[in-house]
Design a protein around this motif. Structure first.
Motif, mmCIF file in Angstrom:
data_model
loop_
_atom_site.group_PDB
_atom_site.id
_atom_site.type_symbol
_atom_site.label_atom_id
_atom_site.label_comp_id
_atom_site.label_asym_id
_atom_site.label_seq_id
_atom_site.Cartn_x
_atom_site.Cartn_y
_atom_site.Cartn_z
ATOM 1 N N SER A 179 0.869 -1.363 0.026
ATOM 2 C CA SER A 179 0.151 0.091 -0.044
ATOM 3 C C SER A 179 0.849 1.367 0.142
ATOM 4 N N CYS A 180 2.247 1.029 0.370
ATOM 5 C CA CYS A 180 3.031 2.529 0.356
ATOM 6 C C CYS A 180 3.127 2.831 -1.069
ATOM 7 N N GLU A 181 2.674 2.017 -2.078
ATOM 8 C CA GLU A 181 2.808 2.565 -3.538
ATOM 9 C C GLU A 181 1.733 3.163 -3.972
ATOM 10 N N TYR A 182 0.467 3.302 -3.170
ATOM 11 C CA TYR A 182 -0.605 3.569 -3.334
ATOM 12 C C TYR A 182 -1.023 4.839 -2.398
ATOM 13 N N ALA A 186 0.850 13.150 -3.088
ATOM 14 C CA ALA A 186 2.321 13.487 -3.196
ATOM 15 C C ALA A 186 2.802 14.301 -1.985
ATOM 16 N N GLY A 187 3.689 14.432 -1.095
ATOM 17 C CA GLY A 187 4.070 14.823 -0.263
ATOM 18 C C GLY A 187 5.202 14.383 0.647
ATOM 19 N N VAL A 188 4.956 14.285 1.985
ATOM 20 C CA VAL A 188 5.974 13.661 2.878
ATOM 21 C C VAL A 188 6.219 12.105 2.459
ATOM 22 N N GLY A 189 7.561 12.128 2.002
ATOM 23 C CA GLY A 189 7.943 10.668 1.706
ATOM 24 C C GLY A 189 7.324 9.958 0.529
ATOM 25 N N PHE A 190 6.643 10.847 -0.285
ATOM 26 C CA PHE A 190 6.040 10.221 -1.459
ATOM 27 C C PHE A 190 5.872 11.309 -2.560
ATOM 28 N N ALA A 191 6.648 10.866 -3.638
ATOM 29 C CA ALA A 191 6.777 11.998 -4.806
ATOM 30 C C ALA A 191 5.586 12.116 -5.936
ATOM 31 N N HIS A 192 4.852 10.657 -5.864
ATOM 32 C CA HIS A 192 4.190 10.592 -7.035
ATOM 33 C C HIS A 192 2.544 11.274 -6.742
ATOM 34 N N SER A 193 2.295 12.081 -7.637
ATOM 35 C CA SER A 193 0.608 12.545 -7.384
ATOM 36 C C SER A 193 -0.206 11.956 -8.205
ATOM 37 N N PRO A 194 -1.227 10.999 -7.617
ATOM 38 C CA PRO A 194 -2.170 10.454 -8.618
ATOM 39 C C PRO A 194 -2.945 11.071 -9.206
ATOM 40 N N GLN A 195 -3.742 10.892 -10.334
ATOM 41 C CA GLN A 195 -4.823 11.646 -10.949
ATOM 42 C C GLN A 195 -5.974 11.858 -9.985
ATOM 43 N N LEU A 246 1.509 3.137 8.125
ATOM 44 C CA LEU A 246 2.300 4.171 7.454
ATOM 45 C C LEU A 246 1.745 4.912 6.254
ATOM 46 N N PRO A 247 1.435 4.022 5.360
ATOM 47 C CA PRO A 247 0.912 4.589 4.243
ATOM 48 C C PRO A 247 -0.624 5.475 4.283
ATOM 49 N N LEU A 248 -1.277 5.038 5.335
ATOM 50 C CA LEU A 248 -2.446 5.955 5.615
ATOM 51 C C LEU A 248 -2.086 7.159 6.395
ATOM 52 N N PHE A 249 -1.047 7.005 7.518
ATOM 53 C CA PHE A 249 -0.764 8.210 7.981
ATOM 54 C C PHE A 249 -0.215 9.318 6.983
ATOM 55 N N THR A 250 0.897 8.687 5.935
ATOM 56 C CA THR A 250 0.965 9.691 4.959
ATOM 57 C C THR A 250 -0.067 10.114 4.185
ATOM 58 N N SER A 251 -0.936 9.228 3.871
ATOM 59 C CA SER A 251 -1.855 9.598 2.832
ATOM 60 C C SER A 251 -2.758 10.939 3.568
ATOM 61 N N LEU A 252 -3.004 10.657 4.839
ATOM 62 C CA LEU A 252 -3.746 11.692 5.419
ATOM 63 C C LEU A 252 -3.108 12.964 5.753
ATOM 64 N N LEU A 253 -1.875 12.865 5.967
ATOM 65 C CA LEU A 253 -1.148 14.159 6.398
ATOM 66 C C LEU A 253 -0.779 14.821 5.048
ATOM 67 N N ASN A 254 -0.602 13.857 3.854
ATOM 68 C CA ASN A 254 -0.398 14.752 2.550
ATOM 69 C C ASN A 254 -1.504 15.464 1.849
ATOM 70 N N THR A 255 -2.738 14.620 2.077
ATOM 71 C CA THR A 255 -4.021 14.889 1.527
ATOM 72 C C THR A 255 -4.452 16.470 2.228
ATOM 73 N N VAL A 256 -4.209 16.578 3.490
ATOM 74 C CA VAL A 256 -4.420 17.747 4.107
ATOM 75 C C VAL A 256 -3.517 18.908 3.552
ATOM 76 N N CYS A 257 -2.256 18.496 3.708
ATOM 77 C CA CYS A 257 -1.318 19.573 3.433
ATOM 78 C C CYS A 257 -1.157 20.255 1.861
ATOM 79 N N ALA A 258 -1.587 19.121 1.088
ATOM 80 C CA ALA A 258 -1.392 19.458 -0.515
ATOM 81 C C ALA A 258 -2.868 20.155 -0.949
ATOM 82 N N TYR A 259 -3.875 20.295 0.029
ATOM 83 C CA TYR A 259 -5.016 20.967 -0.571
ATOM 84 C C TYR A 259 -4.969 22.362 -0.892
ATOM 85 N N ASP A 260 -5.175 22.704 -2.228
ATOM 86 C CA ASP A 260 -5.299 24.227 -2.494
ATOM 87 C C ASP A 260 -6.669 24.674 -2.559
#
Length: 788
Positions: A179-182, A186-195, A246-260
């Protein structure tokens, strides 16, 4: 099947459930499938078609039917997670079960007899519903549910983009999937931004809402003084048992911090396209802060396998607590990750301010309270992040929105929690020297705020807003006065030049707090005078050169200091002062505070609309519990000071080595009259009057007043600017007492604040989830719901 039909069928099933007095067998699939198999009901439909009274009726009258409904619904989620939800029908079943559980869970939590139900094992269910004979190894229902939700949040073609190109072999094996690939963004520890994918976002949101509902058991327990009450749902979900932690923590954090929310930089874009991201971001922020609800004051740190954390986490740090989310948060260490998080939070906190420039140009977000809790957790659990924030003037991008919210909410009783968290964050930041230094940056952006116009620095902005809160906030903010002035004391040694407006505000506060009726009307009121005198002493001793405005204001208002030095202590005068108080109930006199014109485009802070709901908060600890004192030594390092022995304060003798520290004066009133009303005794007044730190100011007045008077007489001056020019070039070197050591009161974590944060956070979540109203009208115990 038409949606009206499916609603009717669903409603019929609900009625059957409440009317069947005989328990329905778990094997009766035809009956249970009516709840999830053929229906296309939205979460709003489920809330409408399953009324609270009926859930309670089933709970009381046919408990086994409610139990079976829950475990069948969990079983369906587990099956969906196992199979990977390939067909549309499976996806629909998972969503229906998720909505149904979100509806029912709060009614299970509100009944103490039912609370253990999800932590019991279901006979014959086995792990993953494989019907293992060996019930010893069966998982509790709660664990099966949480693991299924975690799996479903990384389910290809349901909540994440599938990586498979080949349609024939589309079934990605759920068990081998990394799940770390999903990760969602993008953001902390993950560079790829899915569609971006609208459907995936909606599905994630529904599952996160169910997850938040699972965690909300905390709302149904009264606030416990000992914060050892860990939430078993959060504890399990954030443990190593959850392979997606780990991927869920990262997903939640990045979803919040990347939102514009600006709509990709095009003003008014949100009026053309509905923004489906925002509900997901809100939900992500809420789930994230709840998983981070961990008392840092009392946390033990069991070891955690450091190999799982990828490169974004700092492996060198000591192993974190059992809660992996807290552990991951505390170990983020790369500059670019800190930059991404800080920029994201600052962007979102500033969003409501942008709104006031170009009305409606951007989507106005509503989840700033969740963001403030998240920012607090980041600073509290990750000291490297705190130092990063203070390293550059980026901290001002957090400060300005906080001051905006504080100023805007000051008259609104329903936002007293927001006022507290804003002040707590500033208290935490003010314990670091860098914060005081950053405040010297000129304040040039003009956010429309209902405060006097001034030209100056961010320090001026902070003090002017604090003055406004103290003089025109509502009564319930009085407990925060200590905190507000502690922040000003902490930054005062570093403030290079205060504006005239600010200098007058500080003296206006001293004037208000040093009236006899205010000093004598409560046991702690004199602490506020001690704080303000300490501010003046710090500035005079350490920043005299640039602060001619403040020196001039002190000279003009010198009578205040003389009155303090000659404060009466005889019973008749004390009595007379208190009589005067009964006639003036104002917390502060507003006369002479030179309000002047407010900033352009600002609206006055409005009280809450009548009927607004608010949730109660537990009391916050006093400032002496919230902070510990540190002394700044010659080389700028801090050493913490032992608290003085209590007896030295109570017998009225000065506390050793700290003449200015009588703010910790005894908390108990000196005499209580029969009615239980506080009444000040002469000994009490004498005990702290003798410690008022007036020496430095009196010396300054003694030296400068005659010089200023001479200039005025010689030059026939009435012009301020001449006097200020003289003061700018003056010096007091060698004339003042030896500079006192700088004292900083640093925030310290304690179980009282941990409890406060828990009630505040759940109160915010309760009030913000209105569509559907997950917890509305259920019997919550953590706080009371009141109407303003």
């Amino acid at each position: 099947m038409g949606s009206t039909d499916s609603k009717l069928n669903f409603r019929k099933a609900v009625i059957q459930l409440t009317t069947k007095t005989q328990p329905v067998e778990a094997t009766d699939d035809a009956f249970w499938d009516q709840f999830w198999a053929d229906t296309a009901t939205s979460v709003q439909d489920v809330f409408a078609l399953v009324p609270a009274a009926e859930i309670r009726a089933v709970r009381e009258e046919s408990p086994s039917n409610l139990a079976t409904l829950c475990y069948k619904a969990v079983e369906k989620l587990v099956q969906g997670a196992e199979s990977g939800c390939h067909s549309e029908k499976e996806k629909q079943i998972v969503l229906n079960c998720s909505r149904l559980l979100t509806r029912v869970l709060p009614y299970i939590f509100e009944d103490p007899d039912w609370r253990g139900f999800f932590w019991s094992t279901v006979p014959g269910a086995g792990r993953g519903g494989q019907g293992e004979e060996d019930d010893e190894h069966a998982r509790p229902l709660a664990e099966s549910l949480l693991l299924a939700i975690a799996d479903l949040l990384f389910c290809p073609d349901f909540t994440v983009q599938s990586h498979r190109r080949n349609t024939v072999d589309s079934a990605e094996d759920v068990h081998s999937l990394d799940s770390c690939e999903y990760i969602w963004e993008a953001g902390v520890g993950f560079a790829h931004s899915p569609q971006p994918n609208y459907i995936h976002d909606m599905n994630r949101m529904e599952l996160l809402k169910l997850l938040l509902t699972c965690f909300s058991e905390a709302m149904y327990l009264p606030p416990a003084p000992e914060s050892g009450s860990t939430n078993p749902w959060v504890q399990f979900f954030c443990s190593t048992e959850n392979r997606h932690a780990l991927p869920l923590f990262t997903s939640l954090l990045n979803t919040v911090c990347a939102y514009d929310p600006v709509g990709y930089g095009i003003p008014y874009n949100h009026l053309l396209f509905s923004d489906y991201r925002e509900p997901l971001v809100e939900e992500a922020a809420q789930v994230l802060i709840v998983t981070l609800d961990h008392d840092s004051a009392s946390s033990a740190s069991p070891t955690v396998d450091g190999t799982t954390t990828g490169t974004a986490m700092d492996d060198a740090d000591p192993p974190g607590p059992e809660n992996l989310f807290v552990n991951y948060l505390s170990r983020i260490h790369r500059e670019e990750d800190f930059q991404f998080i800080l920029k994201g939070i600052a962007r979102l906190l500033s969003n409501p301010l942008l709104q006031t420039y170009l009305p409606n140009s951007t989507k106005k977000i509503q989840f700033h309270q969740e963001l403030l809790v998240l920012f607090w957790k980041l600073c509290d659990f990750n000291k490297k992040f705190l130092f990063f924030v203070l390293k550059s003037s980026d901290v001002l991008d957090i400060l300005v929105p906080i001051l905006f919210f504080l100023n805007d909410a000051r008259a609104d009783q329903s936002r007293v929690g927001l006022m507290h968290i804003g002040v707590f964050i500033l208290l935490l930041l003010s314990g670091e020297r860098n914060f005081g230094v950053r405040l010297n940056k000129p304040y040039s952006i003009r956010v429309p705020m209902d405060i006097p116009v001034f030209t100056g620095t961010h320090a001026d902005l902070l003090i002017v807003v604090f003055h406004k809160i103290i003089t025109s906030g509502h009564q319930r903010l009085q407990p925060l006065f200590d905190c507000l002035l502690t922040i000003v004391v902490n930054v005062s040694p570093y403030l290079k030049s205060l504006s005239m407006v600010t200098a007058n505000k500080l003296l206006h506060l001293l004037e208000a707090f040093s009236t006899t009726w205010f000093l004598f009307s409560a046991a702690q009121n004199h602490h506020l005078v001690f704080f303000l005198l300490e501010v003046f002493n710090n500035i005079i001793q350490y920043q005299f050169d640039g602060n001619s405005n403040l020196v001039y204001a002190i000279i003009r208002k010198r009578s205040i200091f003389h009155q303090l030095a000659n404060l009466p202590t005889d019973p008749p005068t004390i009595h007379k002062a208190l009589q005067r108080r009964r006639r003036t109930p104002e917390p502060l006199s507003r006369t002479g505070s030179q309000e002047g014109t407010s900033m352009e485009g600002s609206r006055p802070a409005a009280p809450a609309e009548p009927g607004t709901l608010k949730t109660s908060l537990v009391a916050t600890p006093g400032i002496d519990k919230l902070t510990e004192k540190s002394q700044v030594s010659e080389d700028g390092t801090l050493r913490s000071l032992e608290p003085e022995p209590q007896q030295s304060l109570e017998d009225g003798s000065p506390a050793k080595g700290e003449p200015s520290q009588a703010w910790r004066e005894q908390r108990r009133p000196s005499t209580s009259s029969v009615s239980g009303q506080w009444s000040p005794a002469p000994e009490w007044v004498l005990s702290w009057k003798s410690k008022l730190p007036l020496q430095t100011i009196m010396r300054l007045l003694q030296v400068l007043v005659p010089q200023v008077e001479k200039i005025c007489i010689d030059k026939g001056l009435t012009d301020e600017s001449e006097i200020l020019r003289f003061l700018q070039h003056g010096t007091l070197v060698g004339l003042l007492p030896v500079p006192h050591p700088i004292l900083i009161r640093k925030y310290q974590a304690n179980s009282g604040t941990a409890m406060w944060f828990r009630t505040y956070m759940w109160g915010v979540i309760y009030l913000r989830n209105v569509d559907p109203p997950v917890w509305y009208d259920t019997d919550v115990k953590l706080f009371e719901i009141q109407r303003v």
